[in-house]
Design a protein around this motif. Sequence first.
Motif, PDB file in Angstrom:
ATOM      1  N   ALA A  48      -9.131  -2.910  15.374  1.00  0.00           N
ATOM      2  CA  ALA A  48      -8.080  -2.890  14.353  1.00  0.00           C
ATOM      3  C   ALA A  48      -8.272  -1.672  13.465  1.00  0.00           C
ATOM      4  O   ALA A  48      -9.377  -1.375  13.028  1.00  0.00           O
ATOM      5  CB  ALA A  48      -8.128  -4.163  13.534  1.00  0.00           C
ATOM      6  N   ALA A  49      -7.196  -0.948  13.214  1.00  0.00           N
ATOM      7  CA  ALA A  49      -7.273   0.284  12.448  1.00  0.00           C
ATOM      8  C   ALA A  49      -7.457   0.011  10.959  1.00  0.00           C
ATOM      9  O   ALA A  49      -8.047   0.808  10.256  1.00  0.00           O
ATOM     10  CB  ALA A  49      -6.025   1.117  12.677  1.00  0.00           C
ATOM     11  N   VAL A  50      -6.948  -1.111  10.473  1.00  0.00           N
ATOM     12  CA  VAL A  50      -7.026  -1.432   9.051  1.00  0.00           C
ATOM     13  C   VAL A  50      -7.625  -2.822   8.893  1.00  0.00           C
ATOM     14  O   VAL A  50      -7.237  -3.745   9.590  1.00  0.00           O
ATOM     15  CB  VAL A  50      -5.623  -1.392   8.400  1.00  0.00           C
ATOM     16  CG1 VAL A  50      -5.666  -1.882   6.968  1.00  0.00           C
ATOM     17  CG2 VAL A  50      -5.046   0.007   8.466  1.00  0.00           C
ATOM     18  N   ASN A  51      -8.605  -2.935   7.996  1.00  0.00           N
ATOM     19  CA  ASN A  51      -9.199  -4.240   7.711  1.00  0.00           C
ATOM     20  C   ASN A  51      -9.463  -4.318   6.214  1.00  0.00           C
ATOM     21  O   ASN A  51     -10.472  -3.827   5.732  1.00  0.00           O
ATOM     22  CB  ASN A  51     -10.482  -4.444   8.505  1.00  0.00           C
ATOM     23  CG  ASN A  51     -10.995  -5.859   8.402  1.00  0.00           C
ATOM     24  OD1 ASN A  51     -10.600  -6.616   7.525  1.00  0.00           O
ATOM     25  ND2 ASN A  51     -11.883  -6.220   9.298  1.00  0.00           N
ATOM     26  N   ASN A  52      -8.558  -4.931   5.481  1.00  0.00           N
ATOM     27  CA  ASN A  52      -8.690  -5.032   4.027  1.00  0.00           C
ATOM     28  C   ASN A  52      -9.570  -6.198   3.599  1.00  0.00           C
ATOM     29  O   ASN A  52      -9.798  -6.374   2.408  1.00  0.00           O
ATOM     30  CB  ASN A  52      -7.309  -5.161   3.374  1.00  0.00           C
ATOM     31  CG  ASN A  52      -6.627  -3.823   3.204  1.00  0.00           C
ATOM     32  OD1 ASN A  52      -6.999  -2.828   3.830  1.00  0.00           O
ATOM     33  ND2 ASN A  52      -5.614  -3.778   2.366  1.00  0.00           N
ATOM     34  N   LEU A  53     -10.054  -6.989   4.520  1.00  0.00           N
ATOM     35  CA  LEU A  53     -10.900  -8.148   4.209  1.00  0.00           C
ATOM     36  C   LEU A  53     -10.340  -8.974   3.054  1.00  0.00           C
ATOM     37  O   LEU A  53     -11.061  -9.356   2.138  1.00  0.00           O
ATOM     38  CB  LEU A  53     -12.335  -7.726   3.877  1.00  0.00           C
ATOM     39  CG  LEU A  53     -13.246  -7.345   5.020  1.00  0.00           C
ATOM     40  CD1 LEU A  53     -14.651  -7.085   4.524  1.00  0.00           C
ATOM     41  CD2 LEU A  53     -13.255  -8.360   6.125  1.00  0.00           C
ATOM     42  N   GLY A  54      -9.057  -9.230   3.092  1.00  0.00           N
ATOM     43  CA  GLY A  54      -8.436 -10.092   2.092  1.00  0.00           C
ATOM     44  C   GLY A  54      -7.963  -9.399   0.830  1.00  0.00           C
ATOM     45  O   GLY A  54      -7.367 -10.040  -0.034  1.00  0.00           O
ATOM     46  N   LEU A  55      -8.223  -8.107   0.686  1.00  0.00           N
ATOM     47  CA  LEU A  55      -7.770  -7.395  -0.512  1.00  0.00           C
ATOM     48  C   LEU A  55      -6.274  -7.124  -0.429  1.00  0.00           C
ATOM     49  O   LEU A  55      -5.750  -6.826   0.641  1.00  0.00           O
ATOM     50  CB  LEU A  55      -8.491  -6.058  -0.664  1.00  0.00           C
ATOM     51  CG  LEU A  55     -10.001  -6.057  -0.845  1.00  0.00           C
ATOM     52  CD1 LEU A  55     -10.490  -4.626  -1.070  1.00  0.00           C
ATOM     53  CD2 LEU A  55     -10.436  -6.959  -1.982  1.00  0.00           C
ATOM     54  N   THR A  56      -5.617  -7.177  -1.567  1.00  0.00           N
ATOM     55  CA  THR A  56      -4.232  -6.728  -1.630  1.00  0.00           C
ATOM     56  C   THR A  56      -4.233  -5.208  -1.545  1.00  0.00           C
ATOM     57  O   THR A  56      -5.277  -4.557  -1.697  1.00  0.00           O
ATOM     58  CB  THR A  56      -3.561  -7.145  -2.947  1.00  0.00           C
ATOM     59  OG1 THR A  56      -4.214  -6.453  -4.030  1.00  0.00           O
ATOM     60  CG2 THR A  56      -3.619  -8.651  -3.163  1.00  0.00           C
ATOM     61  N   SER A  57      -3.075  -4.640  -1.373  1.00  0.00           N
ATOM     62  CA  SER A  57      -2.957  -3.186  -1.329  1.00  0.00           C
ATOM     63  C   SER A  57      -3.441  -2.570  -2.648  1.00  0.00           C
ATOM     64  O   SER A  57      -4.148  -1.563  -2.646  1.00  0.00           O
ATOM     65  CB  SER A  57      -1.509  -2.801  -1.038  1.00  0.00           C
ATOM     66  OG  SER A  57      -1.374  -1.407  -0.976  1.00  0.00           O
ATOM     67  N   ALA A  58      -3.078  -3.188  -3.769  1.00  0.00           N
ATOM     68  CA  ALA A  58      -3.488  -2.663  -5.079  1.00  0.00           C
ATOM     69  C   ALA A  58      -5.011  -2.719  -5.234  1.00  0.00           C
ATOM     70  O   ALA A  58      -5.631  -1.763  -5.736  1.00  0.00           O
ATOM     71  CB  ALA A  58      -2.806  -3.444  -6.195  1.00  0.00           C
ATOM     72  N   GLU A  59      -5.623  -3.809  -4.789  1.00  0.00           N
ATOM     73  CA  GLU A  59      -7.091  -3.923  -4.880  1.00  0.00           C
ATOM     74  C   GLU A  59      -7.771  -2.914  -3.970  1.00  0.00           C
ATOM     75  O   GLU A  59      -8.773  -2.289  -4.353  1.00  0.00           O
ATOM     76  CB  GLU A  59      -7.516  -5.350  -4.508  1.00  0.00           C
ATOM     77  CG  GLU A  59      -7.084  -6.388  -5.524  1.00  0.00           C
ATOM     78  CD  GLU A  59      -7.132  -7.812  -5.007  1.00  0.00           C
ATOM     79  OE1 GLU A  59      -7.178  -8.735  -5.854  1.00  0.00           O
ATOM     80  OE2 GLU A  59      -7.119  -8.037  -3.777  1.00  0.00           O
ATOM     81  N   ALA A  60      -7.212  -2.726  -2.781  1.00  0.00           N
ATOM     82  CA  ALA A  60      -7.773  -1.749  -1.848  1.00  0.00           C
ATOM     83  C   ALA A  60      -7.651  -0.329  -2.407  1.00  0.00           C
ATOM     84  O   ALA A  60      -8.549   0.496  -2.223  1.00  0.00           O
ATOM     85  CB  ALA A  60      -7.085  -1.864  -0.492  1.00  0.00           C
ATOM     86  N   LYS A  61      -6.564  -0.044  -3.122  1.00  0.00           N
ATOM     87  CA  LYS A  61      -6.417   1.275  -3.750  1.00  0.00           C
ATOM     88  C   LYS A  61      -7.503   1.497  -4.806  1.00  0.00           C
ATOM     89  O   LYS A  61      -8.054   2.594  -4.913  1.00  0.00           O
ATOM     90  CB  LYS A  61      -5.036   1.417  -4.389  1.00  0.00           C
ATOM     91  CG  LYS A  61      -3.927   1.657  -3.393  1.00  0.00           C
ATOM     92  CD  LYS A  61      -2.576   1.764  -4.094  1.00  0.00           C
ATOM     93  CE  LYS A  61      -1.454   1.968  -3.108  1.00  0.00           C
ATOM     94  NZ  LYS A  61      -0.148   2.091  -3.778  1.00  0.00           N
ATOM     95  N   GLU A  62      -7.808   0.457  -5.575  1.00  0.00           N
ATOM     96  CA  GLU A  62      -8.891   0.587  -6.570  1.00  0.00           C
ATOM     97  C   GLU A  62     -10.210   0.894  -5.875  1.00  0.00           C
ATOM     98  O   GLU A  62     -10.981   1.755  -6.326  1.00  0.00           O
ATOM     99  CB  GLU A  62      -9.021  -0.698  -7.391  1.00  0.00           C
ATOM    100  CG  GLU A  62      -7.923  -0.879  -8.416  1.00  0.00           C
ATOM    101  CD  GLU A  62      -8.200  -2.045  -9.357  1.00  0.00           C
ATOM    102  OE1 GLU A  62      -9.326  -2.108  -9.903  1.00  0.00           O
ATOM    103  OE2 GLU A  62      -7.290  -2.874  -9.546  1.00  0.00           O
ATOM    104  N   LEU A  63     -10.476   0.193  -4.790  1.00  0.00           N
ATOM    105  CA  LEU A  63     -11.711   0.429  -4.048  1.00  0.00           C
ATOM    106  C   LEU A  63     -11.727   1.844  -3.467  1.00  0.00           C
ATOM    107  O   LEU A  63     -12.742   2.541  -3.560  1.00  0.00           O
ATOM    108  CB  LEU A  63     -11.863  -0.604  -2.930  1.00  0.00           C
ATOM    109  CG  LEU A  63     -13.127  -0.474  -2.086  1.00  0.00           C
ATOM    110  CD1 LEU A  63     -14.382  -0.642  -2.939  1.00  0.00           C
ATOM    111  CD2 LEU A  63     -13.109  -1.492  -0.954  1.00  0.00           C
TER     112      LEU A  63
END
Length: 147
Positions: A48-63
């Motif tokens: 899988a190319a993307v795995n946010n592990l449950g993060l929203t897009s906004a949370e992933a942007k912070e990370l």
Amino acid sequence: MRALTRTIVSVTAAVGIAAGGLAGAGAAFADSASATQSSVSAQPAVAAAVNNLGLTSAEAKELQTWLRTYWEYNDDIDGQLGTNSWKAMQRYLRGAGDYNDSIDGIVGPNTIKALQRVLKRSFGYTGAIDGIAGAGTKAAFKRFAVA
């Protein structure tokens, strides 16, 4: 009445088979299934190319912003934790002393175990260090991402 119904169904099936209708349809279906199977098996398997592990897009942007600042993340801040995001995360995990595998951007069991060790120390993770990103891992990862 049941005997008559069974007889009609049996005769209809026999006539269909004798006429080749069902046999031809079966062969045509088998041919298309073989063709589909051949074309599918010719495709390489990819992770899988993307795995946010449950993060929203906004949370992933912070990370991603944090990873860019401290761990050499140099891709878009798009809220999609892809290979480059996870490579930066693996660099962080190695720097924290919890990861000694390759920096490949693959979110495998060793990456998850290292993440779980970090989350257990500081972000309220209470589960096992098992390399499985279950609900507890994902909840603690959210806390980590927005800290």
